[in-house]
Design an enzyme around this catalytic site. Structure first.
Site: not given
Ligand code: FES
Length: 237
Positions: A202
């Protein structure tokens, strides 16, 4: 009527401090009332003053022990009870210990709880990943530039404020758990805006001290418990 022979059976006091409760035998009370009329004038006067008292005292036909408290000194039987209880408790503990002890981790599990790594072979600027307790740990041999960048950050800029000095034992070695604090992905080294780590899941970005700088992760990469055994050997866990 002979008062002594006609007296109803009295209760025997069996315990010091006992309180007695009971009911009056009506036949007995009637006989005492009759005898009251045959008594001497002195006795009649006394009984007249409190006839119920006399009848109550002499005519209690049935008795119940309302309450009684007797304090006795410990005797041999008490001692035997205590001794038996103590021996029983020791026996239960002796039987229970093997069951409790078998729940402790065995030697192989304890060995996995820590791992030793030879870091002498890691060149400056490189990151190696080792396995510890089933998960990744990053060992980063930092360059002078990376150390300076990590140390020159204002705490006010950080989401999870920690100085670089508080996260390392030696400035050139950074050791962190390789699990993103967002949802647990494994970040990629030498990536992202700060050339620390970038989580591909993410987009969380960590700097060269493993501190969160961008993205959804709330916390810095965790620093595990570790110790330098020598200049080139470290024990993690
Ligand atoms: Fe979501 Fe690493 S940014 S798991």
């Amino acid at each position: 009527m002979d008062m002594e022979n006609d007296r109803c059976e009295k209760p025997r006091r069996v315990s010091t401090g006992a309180k007695w409760g009971g009911r009056i035998d009506p036949d007995c009370a009637r006989r005492h009332s009759q005898s009251l009329g045959q008594s001497s004038a002195k006795g009649r006067n006394r009984m007249r003053d409190d006839p119920g008292r006399r009848a109550s005292r002499d005519c209690l036909g049935s008795f119940e022990l309302a309450s009684a408290t007797t304090i006795e000194a410990p005797n041999r039987r008490d001692f035997l009870f205590l001794a038996t209880g103590a021996v029983g408790a020791v026996g239960v503990a002796a039987l229970a210990w093997p069951l409790i002890d078998q729940m402790n981790p065995d030697a192989s599990t304890l060995a996995m709880a820590s791992t030793e790594v030879d870091i002498g072979a890691i060149p400056e600027g490189q990151i190696v990943t080792v396995k510890w307790r089933g998960g990744p740990v990053f060992i980063r041999h930092r360059t002078r530039k990376e150390i300076d960048e990590a140390q020159n950050v204002q705490l006010s800029e950080l989401r999870d404020p920690q100085t670089d000095q508080s996260r390392v034992q030696k400035p050139e070695w950074l050791i962190v758990v390789g699990v993103c604090t967002h949802l647990g992905c494994v970040p990629l080294g030498h990536d992202g805006k700060y050339d620390g780590w970038l989580c591909p899941c993410h987009g969380s970005v960590y700097d060269t001290s493993g501190r969160i700088r961008q993205g959804p992760a709330p916390l810095n990469l965790a620093v595990p418990e570790y110790a330098f055994l020598t200049d080139t050997r470290v024990k993690i866990g």
